[in-house]
Write a protein that holds these residues in place. Structure first.
Motif, short mmCIF file in Angstrom:
data_model
loop_
_atom_site.label_atom_id
_atom_site.label_comp_id
_atom_site.label_asym_id
_atom_site.label_seq_id
_atom_site.Cartn_x
_atom_site.Cartn_y
_atom_site.Cartn_z
N UNK A 90 12.77 -32.32 100.95
CA UNK A 90 11.98 -31.73 102.04
C UNK A 90 12.21 -32.65 103.24
N UNK A 91 12.93 -32.17 104.22
CA UNK A 91 13.26 -33.04 105.34
C UNK A 91 12.06 -33.20 106.27
N UNK A 92 12.01 -34.34 106.94
CA UNK A 92 10.89 -34.64 107.85
C UNK A 92 9.54 -34.48 107.15
N UNK A 93 9.44 -34.99 105.92
CA UNK A 93 8.20 -34.83 105.15
C UNK A 93 7.05 -35.64 105.73
N UNK A 94 7.36 -36.73 106.45
CA UNK A 94 6.31 -37.56 107.02
C UNK A 94 6.21 -38.89 106.31
N UNK A 95 5.00 -39.47 106.28
CA UNK A 95 4.84 -40.76 105.63
C UNK A 95 3.50 -40.81 104.90
N UNK A 96 3.30 -41.89 104.17
CA UNK A 96 2.05 -42.06 103.46
C UNK A 96 1.80 -40.97 102.42
N UNK A 97 0.53 -40.70 102.16
CA UNK A 97 0.16 -39.72 101.14
C UNK A 97 0.69 -38.33 101.49
N UNK A 98 0.61 -37.95 102.76
CA UNK A 98 1.03 -36.60 103.14
C UNK A 98 2.52 -36.40 102.88
N UNK A 99 3.34 -37.39 103.19
CA UNK A 99 4.77 -37.28 102.96
C UNK A 99 5.10 -37.17 101.48
N UNK A 107 -6.29 -28.28 106.99
CA UNK A 107 -7.58 -28.96 107.14
C UNK A 107 -7.45 -30.24 107.95
N UNK A 108 -6.25 -30.56 108.42
CA UNK A 108 -6.06 -31.74 109.26
C UNK A 108 -4.81 -31.53 110.12
N UNK A 109 -4.55 -32.46 110.98
CA UNK A 109 -3.36 -32.38 111.83
C UNK A 109 -2.12 -32.46 110.95
N UNK A 110 -1.11 -31.65 111.29
CA UNK A 110 0.15 -31.64 110.55
C UNK A 110 1.19 -32.43 111.34
N UNK A 111 1.78 -33.43 110.69
CA UNK A 111 2.82 -34.23 111.34
C UNK A 111 4.16 -33.97 110.65
N UNK A 122 -0.59 -40.59 115.62
CA UNK A 122 -1.60 -40.20 114.62
C UNK A 122 -2.98 -40.69 115.01
N UNK A 123 -3.06 -41.93 115.48
CA UNK A 123 -4.35 -42.50 115.84
C UNK A 123 -5.04 -41.70 116.94
N UNK A 124 -4.24 -41.13 117.83
CA UNK A 124 -4.80 -40.41 118.97
C UNK A 124 -5.01 -38.92 118.73
N UNK A 125 -4.41 -38.36 117.67
CA UNK A 125 -4.44 -36.90 117.49
C UNK A 125 -4.97 -36.44 116.14
N UNK A 126 -5.37 -37.36 115.28
CA UNK A 126 -5.73 -36.97 113.91
C UNK A 126 -6.97 -36.07 113.85
N UNK A 127 -7.71 -35.97 114.95
CA UNK A 127 -8.90 -35.12 114.96
C UNK A 127 -8.58 -33.67 115.29
N UNK A 128 -7.34 -33.39 115.66
CA UNK A 128 -6.97 -32.04 116.10
C UNK A 128 -6.54 -31.21 114.89
#
Length: 487
Positions: free
Chosen positions: A232-241, A390-394, A415-421
């Motif tokens: 899955x390309x551009x999966x992201x990082x951390x738990x979401x990735x 249910x949260x911002x998608x990166x 992420x720090x500035x947009x995670x509430x969107x």
């Protein structure tokens, strides 16, 4: 239990991919390929972590030629792992890389066709046939070089870099993605070159899984059985990735599809290896759990009960996350249900719970993991399967030698500035190779445009070009804030 799809065997240096060989684990370096010292050091870290192939970006002939130095240094230090050159836009670079690397990845979306501009092009059947002849004219000399040097090839199609030609005739569809691959594959077969691996990747797990399944059917219909690389390309990082990768890759692995995998995380590349290894180790158990989950479906809800899972599946939180996502990924992608309940009781947990009740402490949650944790995990899996946001998608790429800014630091700031969107989709891409394309369903995009320069996108539209890197995050946030206020 699923039966693994039997493919032909592709020989890549000292390893074989496909057939009854083990599923191979790989990653991609993020260093400047011209920096021999850094590239060798990072390749060693990937290999030491268990990587069986290491890929490097080769933007031009200079990078392709330096692969010879990187290879020589690694071999001198006892590292014989095959190296893969990643080529985009310049077919001649592939010709050079094939002389020094065990494998070359080419992208049908930009190997001969120019970079996409999202313009609709009209072709008669005769004109379209002429375009295919141009591909063959470039591809056959490359194939001959690969034959001479015993170099394998990966035909790597990315959803985000389909050519305007393919998009104009087939649309942004799985059929178009598959045809982009098959055009090249038919030429390889005519030239009797079989050391080929195929990959079809997308940041959207539904597109990725649907298209790979269609590719298998299409190849089978033409009596082709080449090994498949999954990711899955551009999966992201951390738990979401990790969850997103497990949903997409796991859906196919539990169907017996896949001969080599890469988990694309926006982290150091060696961090990808243990996650990929776990996915491979989880195949038998997740295949069984998938069948149980399918039988549980009622009132549009999957109930995934991990009480019968092996200890390995539940030994730590990350492994449980991967297990759950892998077990139900295909069911959610196929929309067999749109709701998910996860239970993680274990026999030992019941004993502990009874002891707590007897001592007057009361039950903790009926699970070794808290109920809130499991609900949050279920939501993350539903989001990875594109069902419920249910949260911002990166959508963030893992980076490579083309990335000319600090990707991980930038992702953290955005992420720090947009995670509430909640529900907003933001693409964060190192370069233009897949940038605008993989951000096709993103609301906003942040794309590396050159050294120290960033371009900002609203959907596929570039709204600000070549912004100085030090200003780009703030400009992105202002763009988002201005539009959010209008809603």
């Amino acid at each position: 239990m699923s039966t693994r799809r039997i493919s032909t065997v592709c020989h890549v240096g000292n390893i074989a991919i496909g057939g009854d060989n083990p599923i191979r684990i790989q990653s991609m370096a993020t260093t400047d390929t011209n920096d021999t010292e850094a590239s060798v050091a990072q390749a060693k870290r990937i290999i030491d972590a268990g990587g069986e192939l290491v890929r490097f970006t080769t933007q031009g002939t200079r990078e392709a030629e330096n692969m010879k130095k990187i290879s020589a240094r690694l071999k001198a230090d006892g590292y014989n792992t095959p190296l893969v050159a990643d080529v985009h836009f310049t077919a001649h670079t592939a010709d050079v890389a094939a002389q020094y690397c065990e494998k070359v990845r080419i992208n049908p979306g930009n190997y001969v066709d120019p970079g996409r501009t999202f313009k609709h092009l009209e072709y008669t059947d005769e004109e379209y046939a002429e375009e295919l002849k141009k591909i063959e004219a470039k591809l056959v000399p490359f194939i001959n070089i690969c034959k001479e040097h015993h170099t394998a090839v990966r035909i790597g199609v990315n959803h985000g870099s389909l050519s305007d030609r393919i998009m104009s005739r087939y649309g942004d569809t799985p059929e178009g993605i598959v045809e982009s691959c098959m055009e090249f594959l038919r030429i390889f077969r005519r030239e009797q070159f079989d050391d080929v691996v195929i990959s079809i990747k997308a940041s959207n797990t539904v597109v990725m899984v649907t298209t790979v399944r269609l590719l298998v059917k299409t190849m089978d219909a033409e009596d082709m059985h080449y090994p498949l690389h999954l990711g899955v390309t551009e999966a992201g990082e951390g738990e979401d990735g990790r969850i997103k990768s497990a949903v997409g890759i796991g859906a196919l692995l539990t169907e017996g599809i896949g001969d080599t995998i890469r988990v694309s995380l926006s982290e150091e590349p060696e961090c990808e290896i243990p996650v990929a290894r776990k996915l491979v180790e989880l195949i038998p158990e997740c295949t069984r759990l998938r069948a149980e989950a399918e039988a549980s479906i009622q009132d549009d809800t999957i109930t995934l009960d991990l009480s019968s899972a092996s200890q390995f599946c539940c030994e730590d939180w990350e492994t449980l996350q991967l297990t759950a996502a892998m077990a139900v990924g295909a069911l959610l992608i196929d929309r067999r249900a749109t709701k998910l309940v996860i239970r993680a009781d274990r026999p030992s947990d019941h004993d502990a719970q009874n002891a707590e009740q007897a001592s007057g402490q009361g039950p903790q949650s009926g699970s070794r993991f808290g109920r809130e944790q499991l609900v949050t995990l279920a939501d993350a899996i539903l989001q990875a399967a594109r069902i419920k946001f249910t949260k911002t998608e990166y959508i963030s790429c893992p980076g490579c030698g083309r990335t000319l800014y600090n990707l991980q630091e930038t992702i953290a700031r955005i992420k720090a500035a947009t995670s509430h969107l909640v529900g907003l989709k933001i693409g964060i891409m190192g370069c233009i190779v897949n940038g605008p394309g993989e951000m096709a369903d993103a609301d906003y995009g942040y794309v590396g445009a050159g050294r120290g320069k960033i371009s900002l996108y609203r959907g596929k539209e570039c709204v600000e070009k070549n912004i100085p890197e030090e200003e780009a995050v703030e400009r992105l946030l202002k763009l988002i804030e201005a539009e959010v206020e209008k809603r």
